[in-house]
Design an enzyme around this catalytic site. Structure first.
Site, mmCIF file in Angstrom:
data_model
loop_
_atom_site.group_PDB
_atom_site.id
_atom_site.type_symbol
_atom_site.label_atom_id
_atom_site.label_comp_id
_atom_site.label_asym_id
_atom_site.label_seq_id
_atom_site.Cartn_x
_atom_site.Cartn_y
_atom_site.Cartn_z
ATOM 1 N N HIS A 269 0.868 -1.188 0.000
ATOM 2 C CA HIS A 269 0.000 0.000 0.000
ATOM 3 C C HIS A 269 0.903 1.236 0.000
ATOM 4 C CE1 HIS A 269 -3.434 2.447 0.668
ATOM 5 N NE2 HIS A 269 -3.718 2.173 1.926
ATOM 6 N N HIS A 308 -2.337 -2.267 -9.675
ATOM 7 C CA HIS A 308 -3.339 -1.708 -8.774
ATOM 8 C C HIS A 308 -4.574 -2.585 -8.800
ATOM 9 C CE1 HIS A 308 -6.017 1.246 -6.932
ATOM 10 N NE2 HIS A 308 -4.920 1.803 -6.473
ATOM 11 N N ASP A 364 2.620 5.637 -6.656
ATOM 12 C CA ASP A 364 3.869 5.534 -5.910
ATOM 13 C C ASP A 364 5.103 5.437 -6.799
ATOM 14 O OD1 ASP A 364 2.688 5.547 -3.351
ATOM 15 O OD2 ASP A 364 2.060 3.480 -3.619
HETATM 16 N N1 CMC Z 1 4.927 -6.632 -10.360
HETATM 17 C C1 CMC Z 1 4.828 -7.810 -11.003
HETATM 18 N N2 CMC Z 1 3.690 -8.506 -11.142
HETATM 19 C C2 CMC Z 1 2.595 -7.963 -10.589
HETATM 20 C C3 CMC Z 1 2.610 -6.735 -9.924
HETATM 21 C C4 CMC Z 1 3.843 -6.052 -9.814
HETATM 22 N N3 CMC Z 1 3.946 -4.896 -9.202
HETATM 23 N N4 CMC Z 1 1.377 -6.441 -9.483
HETATM 24 C C5 CMC Z 1 0.595 -7.457 -9.852
HETATM 25 N N5 CMC Z 1 1.324 -8.372 -10.535
HETATM 26 C C6 CMC Z 1 0.825 -9.595 -11.161
HETATM 27 C C7 CMC Z 1 0.528 -10.662 -10.116
HETATM 28 O O1 CMC Z 1 1.657 -11.456 -9.868
HETATM 29 C C8 CMC Z 1 -0.589 -11.428 -10.767
HETATM 30 O O2 CMC Z 1 -0.037 -12.236 -11.753
HETATM 31 P P1 CMC Z 1 -0.693 -13.722 -12.048
HETATM 32 O O3 CMC Z 1 -2.057 -13.427 -12.598
HETATM 33 O O4 CMC Z 1 0.235 -14.359 -13.019
HETATM 34 O O5 CMC Z 1 -0.742 -14.427 -10.708
HETATM 35 C C9 CMC Z 1 -1.394 -10.330 -11.498
HETATM 36 O O6 CMC Z 1 -0.426 -9.301 -11.771
HETATM 37 C C10 CMC Z 1 -2.549 -9.752 -10.685
HETATM 38 O O7 CMC Z 1 -2.004 -9.242 -9.467
HETATM 39 P P2 CMC Z 1 -2.701 -9.372 -8.060
HETATM 40 O O8 CMC Z 1 -1.622 -9.513 -7.033
HETATM 41 O O9 CMC Z 1 -3.775 -10.409 -8.100
HETATM 42 O O10 CMC Z 1 -3.382 -7.945 -7.927
HETATM 43 P P3 CMC Z 1 -3.960 -7.285 -6.611
HETATM 44 O O11 CMC Z 1 -5.073 -6.443 -7.046
HETATM 45 O O12 CMC Z 1 -4.235 -8.315 -5.573
HETATM 46 O O13 CMC Z 1 -2.717 -6.414 -6.076
HETATM 47 C C11 CMC Z 1 -1.242 -4.625 -5.759
HETATM 48 C C12 CMC Z 1 -2.603 -5.051 -6.301
HETATM 49 C C13 CMC Z 1 -1.141 -3.108 -5.815
HETATM 50 C C14 CMC Z 1 -1.082 -5.066 -4.302
HETATM 51 C C15 CMC Z 1 -0.125 -5.272 -6.623
HETATM 52 O O14 CMC Z 1 -0.257 -4.812 -7.958
HETATM 53 C C16 CMC Z 1 1.267 -4.963 -6.090
HETATM 54 O O15 CMC Z 1 1.755 -5.674 -5.218
HETATM 55 N N6 CMC Z 1 1.954 -3.890 -6.629
HETATM 56 C C17 CMC Z 1 3.253 -3.503 -6.123
HETATM 57 C C18 CMC Z 1 3.092 -2.686 -4.848
HETATM 58 C C19 CMC Z 1 2.567 -1.308 -5.129
HETATM 59 O O16 CMC Z 1 3.034 -0.606 -6.012
HETATM 60 N N7 CMC Z 1 1.601 -0.897 -4.320
HETATM 61 C C20 CMC Z 1 1.005 0.444 -4.409
HETATM 62 C C21 CMC Z 1 -0.405 0.383 -4.881
HETATM 63 S S1 CMC Z 1 -1.039 1.963 -5.385
HETATM 64 C C22 CMC Z 1 -1.116 2.976 -4.020
HETATM 65 C C23 CMC Z 1 -1.638 2.394 -2.786
HETATM 66 O O17 CMC Z 1 -2.652 1.700 -2.759
HETATM 67 O O18 CMC Z 1 -1.041 2.660 -1.766
#
Ligand code: CMC
Length: 437
Positions: A269, A308, A364
């Site tokens: 987050h 996201h 971010d």
């Molecule tokens: N790098 C590589 N792969 C990713 C990333 C990433 N940053 N984010 C998602 N994926 C992949 C994930 O591995 C999955 O792949 P597969 O379908 O093969 O298993 C697919 O994309 C869907 O991801 P998810 O984890 O199911 O998505 P989510 O909605 O549960 O997670 C998230 C959203 C923001 C936690 C995630 O994208 C993430 O960890 N991003 C990096 C951390 C980040 O930048 N966070 C800030 C978010 S924006 C501001 C805030 O909310 O604070």
């Protein structure tokens, strides 16, 4: 009931058919409870870990269309607010639903700035933190401590009292954050200057040395205002959900907000901005981007600042932040990490892995690069997210308390543990495992 706005469900276990209303493209989970296999059956539930497809509230604060990359506060596009407003003006909008008139804004500025002082005792326990204590840890604790200074804040159902606590917390967040910053550097704390704007006063408390009056750089103060506006609210994100969940137990707003700050500190987050900088440091040079991307695609790493839950298109905040970066660099000099970040974004956005998963830069990805150019260390970045997001938390908390449909947040579970079994005395424990070995 409008026939077009219903859903008919056939339960294949019983061959019974049910019709439930559809409002705003949503059915009420409680309408499923009537679907039973017999009188003993509890009724049908929905299972939705991580709230992937569950609305927890109705809200009139922030509109987000993740497929189109649209973000609006109270109906106003984020781009227009970022261009034309001050942060406190947007705070007023989020909390009250309308933009303030000139007179209302003057009053609101005075109200907030006149409450920016914190109790002297806060300094004492601030001093108790180790010199390298993470500022988010300090913020969680000091925000929670405000509930002990303002015990009347527990009276959350009185609108006047609630308003007072909202003003207090918005006013004191920069002071707490600045004290945490100066504690780290071993510098004396600087008292707030209520003559300055919200962001200029924050800069004053961070960076004033011996000059009698702090003169903030206009470009940097404006950049902070824009960044604060972009971070002010983002509907039901993880920390806002924590704010609503803890607040639903009728805890006071300071304890409740401390829970939200804790949620924000996580690297998935708000803590992501700090991680982005660490990642860019590690990549170090454009030549190393391809091998880093390969590690991400192999699932060994995450590309921090990308992806996201809701945005499946370019985050509109990231677009604005990219422009702000250039304005800041004109004053501070260019942070060379921006070039690595731009190249990283270019390569990622043309790669099948990211295209298929609709992974774009989020808020971010670029914010930390600006903060670093302004003189902040990475561990301060999430604090810079928390100060403005406090407004969103409070607006959502207030909306929750005024919503007659809301009750204590208490999800259901699907129990998958052991069936009933007899108690095993201490002397007999482990024998079954031994026999099995
Ligand atoms: N790098 C590589 N792969 C990713 C990333 C990433 N940053 N984010 C998602 N994926 C992949 C994930 O591995 C999955 O792949 P597969 O379908 O093969 O298993 C697919 O994309 C869907 O991801 P998810 O984890 O199911 O998505 P989510 O909605 O549960 O997670 C998230 C959203 C923001 C936690 C995630 O994208 C993430 O960890 N991003 C990096 C951390 C980040 O930048 N966070 C800030 C978010 S924006 C501001 C805030 O909310 O604070």
């Amino acid at each position: 009931m409008d026939n077009n706005q219903t859903l008919t469900i056939t339960d294949n276990r019983t061959n019974k058919t049910y019709t439930v209303p559809v409002t705003h493209g949503t059915i009420r989970a409680m309408d499923l409870r009537q679907i039973k296999t017999g009188p003993e059956d509890f009724g049908l539930m929905t299972y939705d870990p991580a709230f992937m497809n569950t609305a927890s509230c109705q809200s009139a604060i922030t509109y987000l269309d993740g497929d189109k990359g649209i973000l609006r506060y109270r109906g106003y596009p984020i781009e227009q607010l970022a261009e034309n407003c001050t942060f406190l003006e947007v705070a007023y909008l989020l909390l009250n639903g309308e933009l303030p008139t000139a007179e209302e804004l003057d009053l609101w500025n005075c109200e907030v700035m006149s409450r920016s002082m914190i109790h002297e005792n806060v300094k004492k326990f601030m001093d108790g933190f180790h010199h390298d204590a993470h500022p988010m840890g300090i913020l969680i604790s000091t925000v929670a401590s405000l509930s002990t200074f303002y015990p009347e804040s527990r009276n959350i159902h009185d609108p006047n009292n609630r308003h007072l606590q909202i003003v207090r917390l918005i006013a004191k967040m920069p002071t707490l954050a600045a004290y945490a910053y100066r504690h780290r550097l071993g510098l004396p704390y600087v008292y707030p200057d209520p003559d300055l704007s919200y962001t200029k006063n924050y800069m004053n408390m961070l960076w004033r040395r011996l000059e009698p009056k702090y003169a903030a750089n206009e470009v940097l103060a404006h950049a902070l205002d824009v960044l604060f506006i972009l971070h002010a609210d983002h509907e039901q994100n993880c920390s806002t959900n924590a704010m609503r969940a803890v607040g639903s137990a009728n805890a006071d707003p300071f304890s409740t907000a401390a829970a939200a700050v804790a949620a924000l500190s996580g690297p998935l987050h708000g803590g992501a901005n700090e991680e982005v900088l660490r990642m860019l440091d590690e990549i170090g040079h454009k030549d190393n981007i391809s091998s880093f991307i390969e590690q991400v695609k192999e699932g060994k790493r995450k590309l921090m600042g990308f992806g996201h839950r809701v945005y499946k298109n370019y985050d509109p905040r990231a677009r604005i932040i990219k422009q702000v970066a250039e304005q800041v660099f004109a004053v501070t000099g260019r942070n060379p990490k921006i070039d690595i970040a731009i190249e990283l974004e270019r390569i990622a956005l043309s790669d099948e892995y990211f295209i298929k998963r609709k992974l774009y830069p989020n808020v971010d990805f670029y914010s930390g690069i600006i903060y670093q150019a302004m003189g902040f260390t990475p561990d301060q970045f999430t604090v810079l997210f928390g100060i403005p997001r406090t407004v969103g938390w409070l607006a959502q908390w207030q909306e929750m308390l005024q919503d007659s449909e809301q009750k204590i947040a208490r999800p259901r579970q699907i129990y998958v543990g052991a069936e009933r079994r007899e108690f095993v005395p201490m002397t007999l424990r482990g024998q079954h495992e031994l026999a099995m070995a």
